[in-house]
Design an enzyme around this catalytic site. Structure first.
Site: not given
Length: 460
Positions: A69, A194-196, A320
């Site tokens: 992506g 993005s495929a994931h 943090c």
């Protein structure tokens, strides 16, 4: 162990696994070759492209597959800027875009171009009118994510797309977080995903470029993917990505309703069970599976570790965390509390019991971390209050400056001031946020020999 970080990467969908394994035997050959193995691979690639294009809402010949992506975003920005270089070298983007867009903007500026960031409100949304005002005669491209990756707020893409179309400026939509839930509305010009993010395999991105959009691919190109994504296609992964996108879309309506109810429960329970907490993002115009909240007096890295030890995988946009000492650019742009930030993003199929278990553990974990850091209990008024105090928190990272402020605010009378000296960038956001949450007055920031001096006036 409950996994609550689907916004980073969703677990591999069962359909993706099946398609991947099946296509390993059929999709290994070069789809550009004319022999039978090549033709078989080409058929798989063409079918995957048609499936993905249907989900995106574009023509198959408008869509190419990339290696990620991020690569899709980088290619979209550079190709659009190059294709419209005669118009100008100005880029418009929202202040809460994904880092891939921010990095592209930085590269443009380093090469002599310019960019304008459109601010967002406290929910993380842009105002379409303000976005339109950022467009200029030399604007070559506009960028707006469909939904935010940290707080889940859905952007007014359709409204912004109309404004951009009226100005003759193409709009690139980063749809990584939302494409699995449905198509992106409006007259956008380019789209990246993005495929994931939806349960497909990692290493597959989508780039859609509408017909008529001026586009010139940058860098070496070859004959593959219309010259917009060089290199041999990973056909098994592409097939799995397209199959899983179709599968999650078929499940989207039911999962949207179910996960939205679970997230509503988290939003309400966190505010009720954890003192001094701010739930961020739009409560209505949001992704169904994602909620983010920030806790005062909590070290974000420690909180993540303790939740991990308790069996819950969550993420954070806090300043943090171990990867950065600067606040999340998204939370910073929204002007909300950054310390102790937790993002919960539920994968499809998350059981209700896992959410209940998380809510049962969270208050105790936050209380334990606060106690460990010496966070203040409500203080009794001092018998001899001083009109003003100075707290030296130089060299101390969040949430310590805010903790030290909270410890001494009761030692000044109503109307008195506390000045906090800090060289931590997060203090610039977290001290005003603390004042708003505790009904104290943030007077402002003053220069100091080191860092800055943040002045707070006690009101209650």
């Amino acid at each position: 162990m409950p996994y609550f970080d689907a916004a980073s990467s969703a677990p591999l969908h069962p359909v993706a696994r099946q398609a991947l394994l099946a296509s390993l035997d059929e999709g290994w050959a070069d789809p550009a070759r004319l022999y039978r193995e090549g033709r078989r691979a080409a058929l798989l690639l063409d079918a995957a492209r048609e499936t993905a294009a249907e989900a995106v809402g574009c023509r198959p010949d408008e869509l190419v597959f990339t290696s990620s992506g991020t690569r899709a975003v980088h290619s979209a920005v550079s190709g659009s800027l190059a294709g419209r270089r005669r118009v100008g070298r100005h880029l418009v983007l929202s202040a809460v875009e994904h880092s891939s867009v921010l990095h592209s903007a930085a590269a443009l500026e380093a090469a002599g171009g310019s960019s304008t960031e459109v601010p967002v409100d406290r929910t993380g949304a842009v105002d379409p009118a303000a976005y339109g005002r950022a467009l200029r005669p030399d604007t070559a491209l506009a960028c707006l994510q469909s939904a935010n990756h940290e707080v889940g707020t859905v952007q007014p893409v359709a409204e912004v797309a109309e404004i951009c179309a009226g100005a003759g400026v193409p709009l690139l939509v980063d749809a990584a977080q939302s494409l699995g839930w449905g198509p992106v509305p409006g007259r956008w010009s380019l789209l990246a995903a993005s495929a994931h993010k939806w349960g497909g395999p990692a290493g597959v991105g989508l780039l859609a470029v509408r017909k008529g959009v001026r586009f010139a691919s940058q860098g070496p190109v070859d004959e593959r993917e219309s010259g917009r994504a060089a290199g041999f296609e990973n056909i098994p992964a592409i097939v799995a990505a397209a199959a899983s996108l179709r599968a999650v879309r078929a499940e989207a309506a039911a999962e949207d309703a179910r996960l939205r109810a679970l997230v509503d429960r988290v939003r309400a329970a966190v505010a009720a069970l954890v003192p001094d907490v701010e739930v961020t993002g739009d409560p209505v115009r949001r992704l169904p599976h994602l909620v983010t909240f920030s806790c005062l007096y909590v070290d974000g890295e420690t909180l993540l570790h303790e939740l991990d030890r308790a069996g819950f995988s969550v993420s954070s946009g806090s300043s943090c965390t171990s990867s950065t000492l600067t606040p999340s650019h998204v939370l910073k742009a929204m002007g909300v509390l950054t310390e102790g930030n937790i993002r919960v993003s539920l994968p499809a199929g998350t059981p209700e019991g896992d959410v209940d278990a998380f809510l049962g553990v969270l208050p105790g974990v936050v209380a334990e971390v606060r106690e460990r850091l010496g966070a203040p209990a409500p203080a009794a008024p001092s018998s001899a209050p001083r009109a003003s105090l100075v707290v030296d928190a130089l060299g101390r990272r969040c949430p310590m400056p805010v903790i030290e402020l909270a410890k001494v605010i009761g030692e000044v009378p109503v109307g008195g001031t506390v000045t906090v000296l800090s060289d931590d960038e997060a203090a610039r956001l977290d001290i005003p946020a603390w004042c708003a949450m505790r009904e104290q007055e943030y007077v402002g920031e003053e220069p100091a020999d080191r860092g800055s001096a943040y002045v707070v006036r006690r009101l209650v």
